[in-house]
Design a protein around this motif. Structure first.
Motif, mmCIF file in Angstrom:
data_model
loop_
_atom_site.group_PDB
_atom_site.id
_atom_site.type_symbol
_atom_site.label_atom_id
_atom_site.label_comp_id
_atom_site.label_asym_id
_atom_site.label_seq_id
_atom_site.Cartn_x
_atom_site.Cartn_y
_atom_site.Cartn_z
ATOM 1 N N VAL A 177 14.083 -11.538 -19.657
ATOM 2 C CA VAL A 177 14.951 -12.121 -20.342
ATOM 3 C C VAL A 177 15.892 -13.200 -19.303
ATOM 4 O O VAL A 177 16.466 -12.508 -18.332
ATOM 5 N N THR A 178 15.865 -14.312 -19.508
ATOM 6 C CA THR A 178 16.671 -15.142 -18.567
ATOM 7 C C THR A 178 17.709 -15.983 -19.274
ATOM 8 O O THR A 178 17.138 -16.570 -20.189
ATOM 9 N N SER A 234 16.234 -17.088 -23.192
ATOM 10 C CA SER A 234 14.884 -16.991 -23.845
ATOM 11 C C SER A 234 14.186 -15.517 -23.205
ATOM 12 O O SER A 234 14.524 -15.214 -22.251
ATOM 13 N N THR A 235 13.154 -15.295 -24.073
ATOM 14 C CA THR A 235 12.493 -13.867 -23.725
ATOM 15 C C THR A 235 10.935 -13.982 -23.576
ATOM 16 O O THR A 235 10.445 -14.733 -24.652
ATOM 17 N N ALA A 276 16.513 -10.295 -29.316
ATOM 18 C CA ALA A 276 17.813 -10.258 -29.676
ATOM 19 C C ALA A 276 19.061 -10.458 -28.761
ATOM 20 O O ALA A 276 19.669 -11.436 -29.212
ATOM 21 N N LEU A 277 18.521 -10.147 -27.590
ATOM 22 C CA LEU A 277 19.516 -10.487 -26.539
ATOM 23 C C LEU A 277 19.575 -11.942 -26.071
ATOM 24 O O LEU A 277 20.769 -12.565 -26.189
ATOM 25 N N THR A 295 25.167 -0.554 -26.090
ATOM 26 C CA THR A 295 26.011 -0.452 -24.806
ATOM 27 C C THR A 295 25.199 -1.383 -23.933
ATOM 28 O O THR A 295 25.937 -2.121 -23.296
ATOM 29 N N SER A 296 23.743 -1.328 -23.789
ATOM 30 C CA SER A 296 23.100 -2.027 -22.742
ATOM 31 C C SER A 296 23.237 -3.471 -23.040
ATOM 32 O O SER A 296 23.464 -4.335 -22.016
ATOM 33 N N MET A 297 22.947 -4.016 -24.339
ATOM 34 C CA MET A 297 23.145 -5.607 -24.439
ATOM 35 C C MET A 297 24.419 -5.949 -24.200
ATOM 36 O O MET A 297 24.470 -7.023 -24.035
ATOM 37 N N ALA A 298 25.554 -5.277 -24.680
ATOM 38 C CA ALA A 298 26.922 -5.706 -24.371
ATOM 39 C C ALA A 298 27.140 -6.032 -23.031
ATOM 40 O O ALA A 298 27.653 -7.029 -22.846
ATOM 41 N N LEU A 299 26.558 -4.980 -21.920
ATOM 42 C CA LEU A 299 26.949 -5.227 -20.823
ATOM 43 C C LEU A 299 26.108 -6.640 -20.143
ATOM 44 O O LEU A 299 26.811 -7.310 -19.634
ATOM 45 N N ALA A 300 24.761 -6.788 -20.620
ATOM 46 C CA ALA A 300 23.948 -7.810 -20.298
ATOM 47 C C ALA A 300 24.676 -9.111 -20.844
ATOM 48 O O ALA A 300 24.542 -9.968 -20.046
ATOM 49 N N LEU A 301 25.257 -9.213 -21.826
ATOM 50 C CA LEU A 301 25.916 -10.455 -22.614
ATOM 51 C C LEU A 301 26.806 -10.734 -21.758
ATOM 52 O O LEU A 301 27.284 -11.859 -21.377
#
Lengths: 293, 296
Positions: free
Chosen positions: A216-217, A179-180, A153-154, A116-122
């Motif tokens: 992550v930017t 990138s991270t 991953a993100l 859920t959090s990565m989908a939002l960030a994406l």
């Protein structure tokens, strides 16, 4: 109270625990001592494999391997929205769904939250880059599958989506790359792997003054904009700025890779088209000459 | 957030006001709207707080329960945030409409509280590997007048300050399972240390300038904002969470300016919050008082 969807997604029995719990646990400090530390800070990307148009059944797709992290993205063509939907505006709607393969991470219990959090960030990273005014009243659906997660991953998902958007022929303002970077015990890790990412969230001495965290930017190089900056941990403001600058430098390196792959894709497409045209021309020439006879 | 429609002329008016450093309600770019804070008003919760920031109204209730610690972190307790965007706040929250915003709020809070230096979960441990406290932070959004992130984080911090965890007096070991004895005196309890707890500050980019505490109208005029989680430790301010919200993007330098503005705003806000909480406590103390309904 877990969200009702969480229990449905997570299919393992709640009572079972991974056997690794019973293996002697290493103290985070020992684990850190064993880790290979970067001698000199090198702002480079990992060995990368990127294939655009990996799936034949969807409009646009991309498959990316970033070190051991493997991500697959597919994009459906924009779909007209139901007239009753309240969200209709003059800008197109973007929805992102992100799924983890159950075997992508060591501890599957964290998958629902990550999804859920990565989908939002994406979604937040991709919205600014898509020319949404080009498809009002339409919805663009972006689907991401994380097949293997060995850190970053993100950012890999964002990179992969950027390439897939171009493959799908969706108009974008620029190419997006991400990138991270991590910092733990005053050591900076570029493109951290899963072990380091796990380590960063633990801290042994909570009284000390040290910083830890992950940044992550996602950025657009041509227009010099940051579409998404995501940080968690414990940083001084100066450190955060420094790490953001480092991610931006890596983003430019990744951009070269993505650009190269896309350029090659277009080149082969054009060559194929040219060949096909030549074939048609020769056929035409032959038929014309036979007709003349 | 709350969908209000503004005409182009209204937007230009707000934009010009922000440029002049004189916003529609007379504030400068660095000013907050007046706040009202009450704690200890829900009788069934271990701690509660209600914050009204101009038109934004947030109610937070905290429940404490006993749970088994996670096998990966046997010496840590648990905290979970749950946000409910009530349909009373905005008609578009009806049904599943508010779900995305609620998830985002809860996720931001979880990320900001994740660092052990911001919130030490070890203090919630009772018996390592056996029993720990689990805090359920339930946040109810009653009215939506802009700047939800700040309001929610302030209310959560106030509610955690107000939370009373009963004291465990004894643990009996029965066939390897621990059985706890909880003190039967309702006033015999431990409190949560709130010095390091982070607060969130939304810095909203309108035109070429950044403002804090945007009203709902101002939020409509902005395409990009940064949410900065700030935690204070040993007199210094640290960043525990940053993320961008909104559909636009920011320049690198703007982003940095936003973070610095957020930090300075958070410092003042944090001091004021702690002062207000201490003041309320010293006035009311632990005396049993008649709670007055907050829906006036």
């Amino acid at each position: 109270m877990p969200p009702p969807s969480a229990s449905r997604k997570f299919m393992y029995p709640e009572q079972s625990v991974p056997y690794s719990v019973y293996i002697k646990q290493e103290h985070p400090d020992e684990l850190f001592a064993k880790l290979e530390k970067p001698g000199k800070l090198q702002l480079e990307e990992r060995p990368t494999f990127l294939k655009v148009g990996a799936l034949a059944t969807v409009k646009g797709s991309a498959y990316m391997e970033y070190g051991k992290t493997k991500v697959m993205t597919s994009i459906e063509p924009p779909r007209e929205l139901n007239k009753q939907t309240k969200k209709i505006g003059t800008l197109g709607l973007v929805t992102c769904t992100l799924k983890y393969a159950p075997f992508a991470v060591k501890d599957p219990a964290c998958i629902p939250r990550k999804e859920t959090s990565m989908a939002l960030a994406l979604k937040k990273a991709l919205e600014p880059v898509i020319c949404r005014h080009e498809f009002p009243y339409f919805q663009l659906e972006i689907k991401v599958l994380i097949i293997d997660d060995d850190g970053c991953a993100l950012s890999t998902a964002i990179n992969c989506c950027g390439a897939a958007l171009v493959d799908a022929g969706i108009a974008t303002y620029d190419l997006i790359t991400a990138s991270t970077v991590c910092k733990y015990k005053d050591v900076e890790f570029v493109n951290p792997n899963a072990v380091i990412e796990q380590l960063v969230s633990t801290i042994t001495n909570s009284e000390s003054d040290e910083e830890h965290g992950i940044v992550v930017t996602a950025s657009l190089a041509a227009v010099d904009q940051i579409t998404e900056c995501f940080q968690k941990g414990y940083f001084k403001p100066e450190t955060l700025q420094q790490l953001t600058d480092h991610t931006l430098a890596i983003n430019e390196r990744i951009l070269d890779t993505v650009r190269y792959v896309l350029f090659n894709k277009v080149k082969t497409l054009l060559e194929k088209e040219k060949e096909a045209r030549e074939v048609i021309e020769t056929i035409n020439a032959i038929t014309e000459s036979t007709v003349a006879e | 957030m709350a969908n209000i429609s503004l005409s182009e002329a209204e937007k230009t008016f707000i934009l010009h006001g922000v440029e002049e450093d004189f916003r529609c309600d007379g504030r400068s770019r660095r000013d907050y709207r007046p706040m009202e804070l009450e704690t200890d008003l829900v009788s069934n919760a271990s701690g509660s707080a209600r914050l009204r920031l101009a038109n934004t109204d947030v109610l937070v209730g905290i429940k404490t329960e006993i749970d088994k610690p996670n096998y990966l972190t046997p010496d840590q307790g648990k905290i979970e945030f749950f946000v409910d965007c009530s349909a009373n706040a905005a008609p578009e929250f009806e049904g599943r409409g508010g779900e995305e915003l609620a998830l985002e709020l809860a996720d931001t809070l979880t990320n900001a509280y994740e660092s052990p230096k911001a919130f030490d979960l070890k203090t919630l441990c009772i018996l390592p590997g056996q029993q720990c406290w689990k805090l359920f932070v339930d946040i109810l959004i009653l009215e939506c007048g802009g700047n939800l992130f700040d309001a929610v984080s302030l209310a959560a911090k106030a509610a955690l300050f107000n939370t009373k965890i009963p004291r465990v007096t004894a643990a009996l070991m029965d066939a390897g399972e621990a059985e706890l004895l909880i003190s039967d005196d309702p006033y015999d309890c431990t409190r949560i240390q709130i010095e390091n707890l982070p607060i969130l500050v939304t810095v909203c980019k309108i035109g070429d300038s950044c403002v804090v505490d945007p009203s709902a109208e101002e939020e409509e005029c902005s395409i990009a904002s940064a949410v900065v989680g700030v935690s204070k430790r040993n007199g210094k301010n640290y960043i525990s969470n940053v993320h961008t919200i909104g559909e636009g993007s920011l320049h690198k330098d703007t982003m940095h300016n936003c973070i610095l503005l957020g930090l300075s705003a958070a410092e003042n806000l944090n001091n004021e919050l702690v002062k207000a909480l201490k003041l309320e406590e010293s006035r009311v103390g632990s005396k049993h008082r008649n709670t007055i309904g907050f829906l006036k």
